[in-house]
Design an enzyme around this catalytic site. Structure first.
Site, PDB file in Angstrom:
ATOM      1  CG  ASP A  10       2.114  -8.414   7.268  1.00  0.00           C
ATOM      2  OD1 ASP A  10       1.653  -8.752   8.250  1.00  0.00           O
ATOM      3  OD2 ASP A  10       3.352  -8.074   7.053  1.00  0.00           O
ATOM      4  CG  ASP A  12       4.031  -3.994  11.514  1.00  0.00           C
ATOM      5  OD1 ASP A  12       3.577  -2.658  11.240  1.00  0.00           O
ATOM      6  OD2 ASP A  12       3.707  -4.388  12.566  1.00  0.00           O
TER       7      ASP A  12
END
Length: 194
Positions: A10, A12
């Protein structure tokens, strides 16, 4: 061609400091230790693939050009320390708040595994021997749904999502700690040198 192993990441809250609807290059900041940790994974032979929900595009808050600029900046910063990411996949859709063509139920928005499956097809990745690291339950579930081993980090939204983790999924303080866990697991499973 033999299948390769990857670590799906991922973005952010996992790679960079969480900024809601990040769309300005000057707001991009690596979480401490992340570039060196990514370099270690590459040196261990993993492909590195970013898979990120970017509903801010679908909501009309920013466009794909702004996302491209952030990813270009991220690649440049990593290159300065000898690290790299092999590919970035993003989902711009939202099933309720998207505008125009972005308003849709898709197969790529995490927790669905579409981005991981697309990367596996594009890059000849063996999902069963790959990992997914993220700071949200949706990241963990996307990894599980794709057949990967999932790990959670407690940066970003991790602390608020950790209590909902499925049994057997471990949480780590940050990406460098999760990387150490992956490398330790790899060392434990490696055949004896003698």
């Amino acid at each position: 061609m033999s299948k390769r192993r990857a670590v799906f990441l991922d973005r952010d809250g996992t790679i960079n400091v969480e900024v809601q609807y990040l769309h300005k290059v000057e707001e991009f900041e690596f979480i401490p230790g992340v570039p060196a940790a990514l370099k270690r994974l590459k040196e261990a032979g993993f492909l590195l693939v970013v898979v990120t929900n970017q509903s801010g595009i679908g909501r009309g808050r920013y466009d794909e050009a702004a996302l491209d600029a952030i990813h270009s900046h991220m690649h440049e910063m990593l290159a300065k320390v000898g690290a790299s990411i092999d590919a970035c996949y993003f989902c711009p859709h939202h099933p309720e708040h998207g505008k125009g063509d972005y308003l849709q139920v898709c197969a790529c928005r995490k927790p669905l595994p579409g981005m991981l499956q697309q990367a596996a097809d594009d890059l000849a990745i063996d999902l069963g021997s790959s990992f997914m690291i993220g700071d949200k339950l949706a990241d963990v579930e996307a990894g599980i749904n794709a057949g990967c081993t999932s790990l959670m980090v407690l940066t970003g939204y991790g602390n608020s999502h950790a209590s909902k983790l499925p049994a057997g999924i471990k949480a780590y303080p940050d990406l460098p700690a999760a990387v150490e866990a992956i490398l330790a697991l790899e060392a434990a499973e490696a055949p004896d040198a003698d």
